[in-house]
Write a protein that holds these residues in place. Structure first.
Motif, PDB file in Angstrom:
ATOM      1  N   MET A 106      43.807  36.268  22.122  1.00  9.68           N
ATOM      2  CA  MET A 106      43.280  36.702  23.409  1.00  9.68           C
ATOM      3  C   MET A 106      41.865  36.184  23.623  1.00  9.68           C
ATOM      4  SD  MET A 106      44.776  40.528  23.973  1.00  9.68           S
ATOM      5  CE  MET A 106      46.515  40.786  24.315  1.00  9.68           C
ATOM      6  N   GLU A 107      41.106  36.088  22.567  1.00  7.11           N
ATOM      7  CA  GLU A 107      39.743  35.559  22.687  1.00  7.11           C
ATOM      8  C   GLU A 107      39.782  34.119  23.218  1.00  7.11           C
ATOM      9  OE1 GLU A 107      37.536  35.502  19.063  1.00  7.11           O
ATOM     10  OE2 GLU A 107      35.707  34.768  20.011  1.00  7.11           O
ATOM     11  N   VAL A 108      40.706  33.329  22.706  1.00 11.44           N
ATOM     12  CA  VAL A 108      40.832  31.943  23.161  1.00 11.44           C
ATOM     13  C   VAL A 108      41.297  31.913  24.613  1.00 11.44           C
ATOM     14  CG1 VAL A 108      42.192  29.832  22.867  1.00 11.44           C
ATOM     15  CG2 VAL A 108      41.208  30.974  20.879  1.00 11.44           C
ATOM     16  N   LEU A 109      42.221  32.771  24.973  1.00 11.36           N
ATOM     17  CA  LEU A 109      42.735  32.784  26.350  1.00 11.36           C
ATOM     18  C   LEU A 109      41.624  33.095  27.349  1.00 11.36           C
ATOM     19  CD1 LEU A 109      46.118  34.668  25.836  1.00 11.36           C
ATOM     20  CD2 LEU A 109      45.757  32.212  26.111  1.00 11.36           C
ATOM     21  N   LEU A 110      40.758  34.018  27.012  1.00  7.73           N
ATOM     22  CA  LEU A 110      39.677  34.369  27.931  1.00  7.73           C
ATOM     23  C   LEU A 110      38.689  33.224  28.127  1.00  7.73           C
ATOM     24  CD1 LEU A 110      38.700  38.067  27.105  1.00  7.73           C
ATOM     25  CD2 LEU A 110      39.958  37.189  29.065  1.00  7.73           C
ATOM     26  N   ARG A 111      38.553  32.400  27.133  1.00  5.96           N
ATOM     27  CA  ARG A 111      37.586  31.303  27.196  1.00  5.96           C
ATOM     28  C   ARG A 111      38.161  30.034  27.799  1.00  5.96           C
ATOM     29  NH1 ARG A 111      33.065  32.165  23.852  1.00  5.96           N
ATOM     30  NH2 ARG A 111      33.203  34.019  22.545  1.00  5.96           N
ATOM     31  N   ASN A 112      39.476  29.985  27.981  1.00  2.00           N
ATOM     32  CA  ASN A 112      40.122  28.741  28.407  1.00  2.00           C
ATOM     33  C   ASN A 112      41.130  29.007  29.510  1.00  2.00           C
ATOM     34  OD1 ASN A 112      39.128  26.677  26.235  1.00  2.00           O
ATOM     35  ND2 ASN A 112      39.762  28.493  25.085  1.00  2.00           N
ATOM     36  N   TYR A 113      40.638  29.114  30.713  1.00  3.27           N
ATOM     37  CA  TYR A 113      41.499  29.466  31.839  1.00  3.27           C
ATOM     38  C   TYR A 113      42.599  28.432  32.073  1.00  3.27           C
ATOM     39  CZ  TYR A 113      38.710  26.042  34.402  1.00  3.27           C
ATOM     40  OH  TYR A 113      38.079  24.898  34.813  1.00  3.27           O
ATOM     41  N   TYR A 114      42.392  27.205  31.620  1.00  2.00           N
ATOM     42  CA  TYR A 114      43.376  26.150  31.856  1.00  2.00           C
ATOM     43  C   TYR A 114      44.643  26.337  31.003  1.00  2.00           C
ATOM     44  CZ  TYR A 114      40.985  24.372  27.717  1.00  2.00           C
ATOM     45  OH  TYR A 114      40.404  24.262  26.476  1.00  2.00           O
ATOM     46  N   LEU A 115      44.631  27.293  30.085  1.00  4.38           N
ATOM     47  CA  LEU A 115      45.805  27.561  29.260  1.00  4.38           C
ATOM     48  C   LEU A 115      46.834  28.426  29.964  1.00  4.38           C
ATOM     49  CD1 LEU A 115      44.108  28.282  25.804  1.00  4.38           C
ATOM     50  CD2 LEU A 115      45.338  26.204  26.501  1.00  4.38           C
ATOM     51  N   MET A 116      46.478  28.971  31.135  1.00  4.03           N
ATOM     52  CA  MET A 116      47.389  29.871  31.821  1.00  4.03           C
ATOM     53  C   MET A 116      48.625  29.141  32.343  1.00  4.03           C
ATOM     54  SD  MET A 116      45.780  32.700  31.490  1.00  4.03           S
ATOM     55  CE  MET A 116      45.034  32.077  29.987  1.00  4.03           C
ATOM     56  N   ASP A 117      49.752  29.834  32.300  1.00  4.56           N
ATOM     57  CA  ASP A 117      51.008  29.284  32.834  1.00  4.56           C
ATOM     58  C   ASP A 117      51.127  29.533  34.337  1.00  4.56           C
ATOM     59  OD1 ASP A 117      52.628  30.400  29.827  1.00  4.56           O
ATOM     60  OD2 ASP A 117      51.963  28.369  30.327  1.00  4.56           O
ATOM     61  N   TYR A 118      50.710  30.705  34.742  1.00  2.00           N
ATOM     62  CA  TYR A 118      50.865  31.079  36.152  1.00  2.00           C
ATOM     63  C   TYR A 118      49.583  31.762  36.642  1.00  2.00           C
ATOM     64  CZ  TYR A 118      55.770  30.703  34.725  1.00  2.00           C
ATOM     65  OH  TYR A 118      56.959  30.277  34.213  1.00  2.00           O
ATOM     66  N   TRP A 119      49.296  31.518  37.911  1.00  2.00           N
ATOM     67  CA  TRP A 119      48.138  32.131  38.556  1.00  2.00           C
ATOM     68  C   TRP A 119      48.576  32.845  39.820  1.00  2.00           C
ATOM     69  CZ3 TRP A 119      42.986  32.284  37.150  1.00  2.00           C
ATOM     70  CH2 TRP A 119      42.611  31.494  36.069  1.00  2.00           C
ATOM     71  N   GLY A 120      47.916  33.939  40.101  1.00  2.00           N
ATOM     72  CA  GLY A 120      48.117  34.597  41.375  1.00  2.00           C
ATOM     73  C   GLY A 120      46.947  34.302  42.297  1.00  2.00           C
ATOM     74  N   LYS A 121      47.160  34.542  43.575  1.00  2.00           N
ATOM     75  CA  LYS A 121      46.076  34.418  44.530  1.00  2.00           C
ATOM     76  C   LYS A 121      45.070  35.537  44.287  1.00  2.00           C
ATOM     77  CE  LYS A 121      45.167  34.087  49.487  1.00  2.00           C
ATOM     78  NZ  LYS A 121      45.770  34.151  50.847  1.00  2.00           N
ATOM     79  N   GLY A 122      43.821  35.203  44.323  1.00  2.00           N
ATOM     80  CA  GLY A 122      42.796  36.174  43.996  1.00  2.00           C
ATOM     81  C   GLY A 122      42.486  37.160  45.105  1.00  2.00           C
ATOM     82  N   THR A 123      41.689  38.132  44.754  1.00  2.00           N
ATOM     83  CA  THR A 123      41.228  39.125  45.711  1.00  2.00           C
ATOM     84  C   THR A 123      39.706  39.187  45.643  1.00  2.00           C
ATOM     85  OG1 THR A 123      41.499  41.437  46.448  1.00  2.00           O
ATOM     86  CG2 THR A 123      41.473  41.056  44.060  1.00  2.00           C
ATOM     87  N   GLN A 124      39.083  39.204  46.804  1.00  2.00           N
ATOM     88  CA  GLN A 124      37.623  39.162  46.871  1.00  2.00           C
ATOM     89  C   GLN A 124      37.033  40.546  46.618  1.00  2.00           C
ATOM     90  OE1 GLN A 124      35.359  36.463  47.636  1.00  2.00           O
ATOM     91  NE2 GLN A 124      33.838  38.001  47.008  1.00  2.00           N
ATOM     92  N   VAL A 125      36.052  40.579  45.736  1.00  2.00           N
ATOM     93  CA  VAL A 125      35.269  41.789  45.501  1.00  2.00           C
ATOM     94  C   VAL A 125      33.821  41.477  45.852  1.00  2.00           C
ATOM     95  CG1 VAL A 125      34.408  43.409  43.769  1.00  2.00           C
ATOM     96  CG2 VAL A 125      36.801  42.673  43.706  1.00  2.00           C
ATOM     97  N   THR A 126      33.271  42.245  46.747  1.00  2.00           N
ATOM     98  CA  THR A 126      31.885  42.063  47.152  1.00  2.00           C
ATOM     99  C   THR A 126      31.139  43.370  46.918  1.00  2.00           C
ATOM    100  OG1 THR A 126      32.526  40.462  48.841  1.00  2.00           O
ATOM    101  CG2 THR A 126      30.322  41.417  49.013  1.00  2.00           C
ATOM    102  N   VAL A 127      30.073  43.294  46.133  1.00  2.00           N
ATOM    103  CA  VAL A 127      29.290  44.487  45.812  1.00  2.00           C
ATOM    104  C   VAL A 127      27.926  44.364  46.480  1.00  2.00           C
ATOM    105  CG1 VAL A 127      28.406  45.967  43.982  1.00  2.00           C
ATOM    106  CG2 VAL A 127      30.493  44.629  43.599  1.00  2.00           C
ATOM    107  N   SER A 128      27.643  45.292  47.349  1.00  2.00           N
ATOM    108  CA  SER A 128      26.362  45.262  48.063  1.00  2.00           C
ATOM    109  C   SER A 128      25.326  46.113  47.337  1.00  2.00           C
ATOM    110  CB  SER A 128      26.550  45.771  49.490  1.00  2.00           C
ATOM    111  OG  SER A 128      26.967  47.121  49.480  1.00  2.00           O
ATOM    112  N   SER A 129      24.078  45.713  47.463  1.00  2.00           N
ATOM    113  CA  SER A 129      23.007  46.441  46.774  1.00  2.00           C
ATOM    114  C   SER A 129      22.476  47.582  47.625  1.00  2.00           C
ATOM    115  CB  SER A 129      21.877  45.476  46.435  1.00  2.00           C
ATOM    116  OG  SER A 129      21.409  44.844  47.593  1.00  2.00           O
TER     117      SER A 129
END
Length: 129
Positions: A106-129
């Motif tokens: 899992m440590e390697v997976l977190l450091r190497n996003y290109y190892l993923m087989d499938y990706w989902g569309k992301g969701t935007q998170v915006t944090v205001s100060s």
């Protein structure tokens, strides 16, 4: 195969959000689900992993304490609970899946996003100060 992240939005600093990643089209137990985020102008940053088979989790050091990953195998859904949000948490959050047969830690997976087989569309998170 489909991965769909949801639950993002605009939130004030210090508040919480829970993101969901709904998976379909593959055997959930045969994969590790990984959460990434990408802030504007920055590379993908690994947040956490969870095993679809036994629920084992792993976090990037910088994400420990405020982020919690969990799963509901009956729903093939993974969650990312984010607490005490900060403006620097603003990013597009995505979930991805990689087969356990890849044999990576899992440590390697977190450091190497290109190892993923499938990706989902992301969701935007915006944090205001």
């Amino acid at each position: 195969v489909q991965l769909q992240a949801s639950g993002g939005g605009l939130v004030q600093a210090g508040r919480s959000l829970r993101l969901s990643c709904a998976a379909s089209g593959f055997t959930f137990a045969d994969y590790v689900i990984v959460w990434f985020r990408q802030a504007p102008g920055k590379e993908q940053e690994g947040i956490s992993c969870i095993s679809g088979s036994d629920g084992t989790t792993y976090y990037a050091d910088s994400m420990k304490g405020r982020f919690t990953v969990s799963s509901d195998n009956a729903k093939n859904t993974v969650y990312l609970q984010m607490d005490s949000l900060k403006p620097e948490d603003t990013a597009v959050y995505s979930c991805a899946a990689v087969s356990v047969s890849a044999g990576q830690t899992m440590e390697v997976l977190l450091r190497n996003y290109y190892l993923m087989d499938y990706w989902g569309k992301g969701t935007q998170v915006t944090v205001s100060s």
